[in-house]
Motif scaffolding. Structure first.
Motif, mmCIF file in Angstrom:
data_model
loop_
_atom_site.group_PDB
_atom_site.id
_atom_site.type_symbol
_atom_site.label_atom_id
_atom_site.label_comp_id
_atom_site.label_asym_id
_atom_site.label_seq_id
_atom_site.Cartn_x
_atom_site.Cartn_y
_atom_site.Cartn_z
ATOM 1 N N PHE A 125 0.846 -1.193 0.000
ATOM 2 C CA PHE A 125 0.000 0.000 0.000
ATOM 3 C C PHE A 125 0.882 1.243 0.000
ATOM 4 C CE2 PHE A 125 -2.745 -3.182 2.039
ATOM 5 C CZ PHE A 125 -3.896 -3.063 1.278
ATOM 6 N N SER A 126 0.332 2.323 -0.512
ATOM 7 C CA SER A 126 1.046 3.600 -0.511
ATOM 8 C C SER A 126 0.948 4.247 0.861
ATOM 9 C CB SER A 126 0.460 4.536 -1.569
ATOM 10 O OG SER A 126 -0.870 4.901 -1.223
ATOM 11 N N LEU A 127 1.741 5.307 1.068
ATOM 12 C CA LEU A 127 1.683 6.048 2.321
ATOM 13 C C LEU A 127 0.282 6.601 2.551
ATOM 14 C CD1 LEU A 127 2.996 7.414 4.780
ATOM 15 C CD2 LEU A 127 3.693 9.292 3.265
ATOM 16 N N ASN A 128 -0.334 7.129 1.505
ATOM 17 C CA ASN A 128 -1.687 7.680 1.637
ATOM 18 C C ASN A 128 -2.688 6.601 2.033
ATOM 19 O OD1 ASN A 128 -0.838 10.235 0.982
ATOM 20 N ND2 ASN A 128 -1.413 10.083 -1.174
ATOM 21 N N ALA A 129 -2.549 5.413 1.449
ATOM 22 C CA ALA A 129 -3.477 4.329 1.751
ATOM 23 C C ALA A 129 -3.354 3.896 3.209
ATOM 24 C CB ALA A 129 -3.212 3.147 0.823
ATOM 25 N N MET A 134 -5.488 3.834 8.698
ATOM 26 C CA MET A 134 -5.282 4.124 10.105
ATOM 27 C C MET A 134 -6.371 5.058 10.631
ATOM 28 S SD MET A 134 -1.828 5.490 12.028
ATOM 29 C CE MET A 134 -1.889 7.133 11.293
ATOM 30 N N SER A 135 -6.717 6.071 9.860
ATOM 31 C CA SER A 135 -7.769 7.009 10.250
ATOM 32 C C SER A 135 -9.121 6.303 10.339
ATOM 33 C CB SER A 135 -7.858 8.162 9.248
ATOM 34 O OG SER A 135 -6.635 8.863 9.187
ATOM 35 N N LEU A 136 -9.356 5.388 9.408
ATOM 36 C CA LEU A 136 -10.612 4.639 9.406
ATOM 37 C C LEU A 136 -10.733 3.769 10.650
ATOM 38 C CD1 LEU A 136 -13.188 3.887 7.858
ATOM 39 C CD2 LEU A 136 -11.885 2.095 6.697
ATOM 40 N N GLY A 184 2.844 0.751 9.155
ATOM 41 C CA GLY A 184 2.902 0.937 7.710
ATOM 42 C C GLY A 184 3.198 2.371 7.329
ATOM 43 N N VAL A 185 2.580 3.325 8.042
ATOM 44 C CA VAL A 185 2.842 4.746 7.794
ATOM 45 C C VAL A 185 4.301 5.064 8.078
ATOM 46 C CG1 VAL A 185 2.374 7.085 8.617
ATOM 47 C CG2 VAL A 185 0.477 5.513 8.203
ATOM 48 N N GLY A 186 4.823 4.513 9.199
ATOM 49 C CA GLY A 186 6.217 4.762 9.550
ATOM 50 C C GLY A 186 7.190 4.199 8.527
ATOM 51 N N VAL A 187 6.905 2.981 8.066
ATOM 52 C CA VAL A 187 7.771 2.337 7.075
ATOM 53 C C VAL A 187 7.783 3.121 5.769
ATOM 54 C CG1 VAL A 187 8.050 0.286 5.623
ATOM 55 C CG2 VAL A 187 7.577 0.025 8.059
ATOM 56 N N LYS A 188 6.593 3.501 5.299
ATOM 57 C CA LYS A 188 6.506 4.226 4.035
ATOM 58 C C LYS A 188 7.056 5.641 4.168
ATOM 59 C CE LYS A 188 5.258 2.724 0.867
ATOM 60 N NZ LYS A 188 6.018 1.925 -0.114
ATOM 61 N N PHE A 189 6.917 6.235 5.354
ATOM 62 C CA PHE A 189 7.454 7.576 5.552
ATOM 63 C C PHE A 189 8.976 7.562 5.434
ATOM 64 C CE2 PHE A 189 8.781 11.272 8.065
ATOM 65 C CZ PHE A 189 7.995 12.253 7.481
ATOM 66 N N LYS A 190 9.603 6.462 5.856
ATOM 67 C CA LYS A 190 11.058 6.350 5.724
ATOM 68 C C LYS A 190 11.492 6.344 4.273
ATOM 69 C CE LYS A 190 13.908 5.578 8.323
ATOM 70 N NZ LYS A 190 14.904 6.489 8.937
ATOM 71 N N ASP A 191 10.578 5.974 3.383
ATOM 72 C CA ASP A 191 10.909 5.962 1.962
ATOM 73 C C ASP A 191 11.162 7.354 1.408
ATOM 74 O OD1 ASP A 191 10.793 3.245 1.839
ATOM 75 O OD2 ASP A 191 8.781 3.135 1.000
ATOM 76 N N LYS A 248 24.979 16.616 -5.373
ATOM 77 C CA LYS A 248 23.515 16.556 -5.398
ATOM 78 C C LYS A 248 22.971 16.342 -6.805
ATOM 79 C CE LYS A 248 22.808 19.481 -1.319
ATOM 80 N NZ LYS A 248 22.283 20.780 -0.821
ATOM 81 N N SER A 249 23.694 16.811 -7.815
ATOM 82 C CA SER A 249 23.224 16.678 -9.199
ATOM 83 C C SER A 249 23.249 15.228 -9.679
ATOM 84 C CB SER A 249 24.083 17.535 -10.133
ATOM 85 O OG SER A 249 25.447 17.138 -10.064
ATOM 86 N N ASN A 250 23.902 14.350 -8.924
ATOM 87 C CA ASN A 250 24.018 12.947 -9.336
ATOM 88 C C ASN A 250 22.960 12.045 -8.724
ATOM 89 O OD1 ASN A 250 26.358 13.338 -10.926
ATOM 90 N ND2 ASN A 250 27.640 13.300 -9.088
ATOM 91 N N VAL A 251 22.109 12.606 -7.891
ATOM 92 C CA VAL A 251 21.123 11.791 -7.177
ATOM 93 C C VAL A 251 19.810 12.554 -7.104
ATOM 94 C CG1 VAL A 251 21.835 12.690 -4.921
ATOM 95 C CG2 VAL A 251 20.712 10.452 -5.066
ATOM 96 N N GLU A 252 18.699 11.824 -7.173
ATOM 97 C CA GLU A 252 17.386 12.469 -7.088
ATOM 98 C C GLU A 252 16.457 11.617 -6.237
ATOM 99 O OE1 GLU A 252 13.998 14.474 -9.993
ATOM 100 O OE2 GLU A 252 16.011 14.041 -10.749
ATOM 101 N N THR A 253 15.749 12.265 -5.319
ATOM 102 C CA THR A 253 14.852 11.546 -4.434
ATOM 103 C C THR A 253 13.671 10.979 -5.214
ATOM 104 O OG1 THR A 253 13.733 13.629 -3.901
ATOM 105 C CG2 THR A 253 15.458 12.882 -2.383
ATOM 106 N N ILE A 254 13.161 9.845 -4.743
ATOM 107 C CA ILE A 254 12.042 9.200 -5.414
ATOM 108 C C ILE A 254 10.760 9.978 -5.165
ATOM 109 C CG2 ILE A 254 10.630 7.117 -5.536
ATOM 110 C CD1 ILE A 254 13.183 5.533 -4.829
ATOM 111 N N TYR A 255 10.532 10.359 -3.923
ATOM 112 C CA TYR A 255 9.344 11.150 -3.614
ATOM 113 C C TYR A 255 9.495 12.541 -4.177
ATOM 114 C CZ TYR A 255 6.879 7.954 -0.480
ATOM 115 O OH TYR A 255 6.166 6.913 0.035
ATOM 116 N N LYS A 256 8.515 12.944 -4.979
ATOM 117 C CA LYS A 256 8.583 14.251 -5.624
ATOM 118 C C LYS A 256 7.268 14.993 -5.537
ATOM 119 C CE LYS A 256 9.646 16.410 -10.115
ATOM 120 N NZ LYS A 256 10.015 16.176 -11.510
ATOM 121 N N PHE A 257 6.210 14.290 -5.219
ATOM 122 C CA PHE A 257 4.870 14.844 -5.392
ATOM 123 C C PHE A 257 4.447 15.739 -4.230
ATOM 124 C CE2 PHE A 257 5.307 10.431 -6.795
ATOM 125 C CZ PHE A 257 5.413 10.658 -8.141
#
Length: 257
Positions: A125-129, A134-136, A184-191, A248-257
């Motif tokens: 699942f994604s972080l949002n999911a 968890m909220s549900l 799950g939120v903690g694990v995905k947040f580490k991403d 820094k120009s040689n690496v880019e984070t996966i999370y961008k949104f």
């Protein structure tokens, strides 16, 4: 020359592209034009249009998927891996994205460490999911306490199913699920700390200075964990592997949104 295997996989992927991005005529026209360029082996032109779509309408899993395929055909392994990983953030269980990312890594000699069952589970699942789940769980548990604490004590003539409902067992189950979702939120947040090496040959330095001693080489397309930042450099670490500083120009984070 166009790789037939990749053309077939790409065309299969166009099916879910049309489903996910069929909201406006403008997007349909641009996608059709870009896909025609891709099929003709004109990958730079296709990528240019995909980029135009992202700038005008934002990202979708299908758009990132198409961009990743175009990058791979152009020999830019780092950007291909990066966009496949970003697509998986939006659709973690999409089989087309997973299959093409696996092929990129296999063809490029990039192999990930074996992932544990629990990590695979939390990656499903994604972080949002995880956050929504968890909220549900919290909301349902709060509702049960409301029903048991107020309705049963102050409202008469309630239906028998309400009176005999196993509140404690259900509430305990929801608490366990709440904790699981929290993990799950903690694990995905580490991403958020994960990134991809996007340059073809990157030297790891022992300190954040251009004159620093080289500690090794890290391959294009490798997944790394981002650490401290200093000037134009950032510290990175391969999972279970070497670490050091890179520009820094040689690496880019996966999370961008």
């Amino acid at each position: 020359m166009l790789n037939k295997k990749w053309l077939i996989l790409f065309l299969i992927g166009l099916f879910f592209s049309s489903i996910s991005w069929g909201s406006t005529d403008d997007i349909d026209v641009l996608f059709h034009k870009a896909n025609n360029f891709y099929s003709d082996g004109e990958f730079e032109e296709a990528l240019s249009i995909y980029t135009e779509i992202s700038e005008k309408h934002g990202y979708s899993a299908s758009l990132l998927y198409n961009m990743a395929n175009a990058y791979y055909q152009m020999g830019q392994i780092g950007f291909a891996v990066l966009n496949f990983e970003r697509a998986l953030l939006l659709e973690p269980n999409n089989p087309d994205i997973k299959a093409n990312l696996h092929l990129v890594r296999k063809d490029s000699g990039l192999f990930l460490e074996d992932v544990s069952f629990w990590r695979r589970f939390f990656n499903s699942f994604s972080l949002n999911a995880w956050t929504v789940l968890m909220s549900l769980c919290f909301g349902l548990c709060s509702f049960l306490f409301f029903v048991k604490g107020l309705l049963l004590n102050f409202v008469k003539d309630l239906p028998q199913i309400v009176i005999n409902f196993p509140y404690k067992k259900v509430a305990l189950t929801l608490v366990v699920l709440f904790v699981l979702c929290g993990i799950g939120v903690g694990v995905k947040f580490k991403d958020y700390e994960k990134a991809v090496i996007i340059s073809k040959e990157v030297y790891l330095l022992v300190s954040p200075f251009e004159t620093a001693k080289k500690a090794g080489i890290i391959r294009e397309g490798k997944i790394v964990t981002i650490g401290k930042s200093y000037g134009n450099f950032v510290s990175v670490k391969e999972p279970g592997g070497q670490s050091g500083w890179v520009e820094k120009s040689n690496v880019e984070t996966i999370y961008k949104f």
